[in-house]
Design an enzyme around this catalytic site. Structure first.
Site, PDB file in Angstrom:
ATOM      1  N   CYS A  14      -6.103   6.888   0.492  1.00 53.32           N
ATOM      2  CA  CYS A  14      -4.781   6.260   0.661  1.00 53.32           C
ATOM      3  C   CYS A  14      -4.819   4.784   0.251  1.00 53.32           C
ATOM      4  CB  CYS A  14      -4.313   6.318   2.108  1.00 53.32           C
ATOM      5  SG  CYS A  14      -4.662   7.827   2.980  1.00 53.32           S
ATOM      6  N   ASP A  15      -5.863   4.068   0.629  1.00 45.59           N
ATOM      7  CA  ASP A  15      -5.835   2.603   0.551  1.00 45.59           C
ATOM      8  C   ASP A  15      -6.852   1.984  -0.412  1.00 45.59           C
ATOM      9  OD1 ASP A  15      -3.864   2.630   2.520  1.00 45.59           O
ATOM     10  OD2 ASP A  15      -5.343   2.626   4.133  1.00 45.59           O
ATOM     11  N   CYS A  62      -8.685   5.569   5.656  1.00 46.75           N
ATOM     12  CA  CYS A  62      -8.439   6.530   4.562  1.00 46.75           C
ATOM     13  C   CYS A  62      -8.661   5.869   3.204  1.00 46.75           C
ATOM     14  CB  CYS A  62      -7.018   7.075   4.669  1.00 46.75           C
ATOM     15  SG  CYS A  62      -6.590   8.175   3.311  1.00 46.75           S
TER      16      CYS A  62
END
Ligand code: NAP
Length: 310
Positions: free
Chosen positions: A136-137, A133
């Protein structure tokens, strides 16, 4: 046991659009979501091909709007992992660890999850450099070297997104032609931060505490080499979230639910929509379209059982 007309399992765009239509049809509807609404869409930074938003829309913003719109008409949303769906006389029962609910009809809208590479180091370094992701990261990899694996829409879109953070983004693809939409290909080719490694597959993810490199193999020459990187983002396709169905409905060889074009599955009263369904094109717009059709079909089915069909 709580009784509903329809239970929708899964709160991605398909499930939420389905909920909107059922709520507007004044069907008593419950949507059960496992973790968080939005499915794959909420993990997408910018969605630029959802009609009506010429400047694009953030995945989380679209999810919020879908939720707000469905709840405005009375959709009830609850959380929990549905473990089993079974038939009780005329009703379908959906059971989570906490609760059992019954409905005349059930709609499977459980979407799909990222496929893994299944290579050494992948599980070991998950969260330590390996990610599925970018939204997200990505920010953890500011000024780092990032590898992206895959050649589809997700890989190319997320590679472009990751250029905001990474020093460079190296896209490894197993062929020498991308599968992604042409507009994304053009953008990636024009981006100075993106390098392509063609005809190659990752063999192993290497490191100590964190990812330090990925070992790859050129599938044409057989030559193996290492690419130094601190992050590796895997976007090699999806697998449907249909294991929990345990043979309830017919699936294809890859585990996608087989439906007809009214979203009917092989079991009467059970419908499916969105990415978990066998279909040609998995997009937010097609998920929403599926959701609307599944809603209409399940409404007709439930109304016939109740004797309220017009
Ligand atoms: P995808 O379209 O299935 O592409 C997967 C990519 O990974 C392919 O390039 C494939 O190579 C490669 N691959 C598969 N298994 C591999 C392995 N074991 N090792 C190395 N490479 C591997 O998956 P996706 O990109 O996640 O997209 C999923 C669906 O969502 C698609 O329908 C896509 O159109 C849609 N989507 C749309 C958008 C958008 O419209 N903006 C954004 C994201 C996703 P080959 O090409 O050689 O098969």
């Amino acid at each position: 046991m709580d009784q509903y007309d329809v239970i929708i399992i899964g709160g991605g765009p398909a499930g939420l659009a389905c909920g909107l239509y059922l709520a507007r049809a004044r069907m008593k509807t419950l949507l059960i979501e496992e973790v968080g609404l939005g499915g794959q869409a909420v993990l997408t930074d910018e969605i630029e091909n959802y009609p009506g938003f010429p400047s694009g829309i953030k995945g989380n913003e679209l999810t919020e709007k879908l939720k707000e719109q469905a709840e405005k008409f009375g959709l009830v949303i609850d959380y929990g992992k549905v473990k089993e769906i079974k038939k009780n006389l005329k009703s379908w029962e959906a059971a989570t660890n906490q609760k059992k609910r019954e409905a005349l009809s059930v709609i499977i809208a459980t979407g799909a999850k990222p496929k893994k590479l299944d290579i050494p180091g992948e599980d070991e370094f998950r969260g330590k450099g390996v990610s599925y992701c970018a939204t997200c990261d990505g920010a953890f990899f500011r000024d780092k070297d990032i590898v992206v694996v895959g050649g589809g829409d997700t890989a190319v879109e997320e590679a472009l997104f990751l250029t905001r953070f990474g020093k460079k983004v190296i896209l490894i693809h197993r062929r020498n032609r991308l599968r992604a939409a042409k507009v994304l290909q053009e953008r990636a080719q024009a981006n100075d931060k993106i390098e392509f490694v063609w005809d190659s597959i990752p063999l192993q993810i290497l490191g100590n505490q964190q990812v330090e490199a990925v070992k790859i193999k050129n599938v044409k020459t057989g030559k193996e080499s290492e690419i130094s990187c601190q992050g590796i983002f895997v976007f090699v396709g999806l697998i449907p979230n249909t294991d929990f169905l345990g043979g309830l409905v017919e699936l294809d060889e890859r585990g996608y639910v087989i439906t007809d074009d009214e979203m009917k599955t092989s079991r009467e009263g059970v419908f499916a929509c969105g990415d978990c369904r066998k279909k040609l094109l998995r997009q937010v717009v097609t998920a929403c379209g599926d959701g609307a059709v599944a809603a209409f079909s399940s409404q007709k089915y439930a109304e016939e059982l109740k004797g309220t069909a017009y």
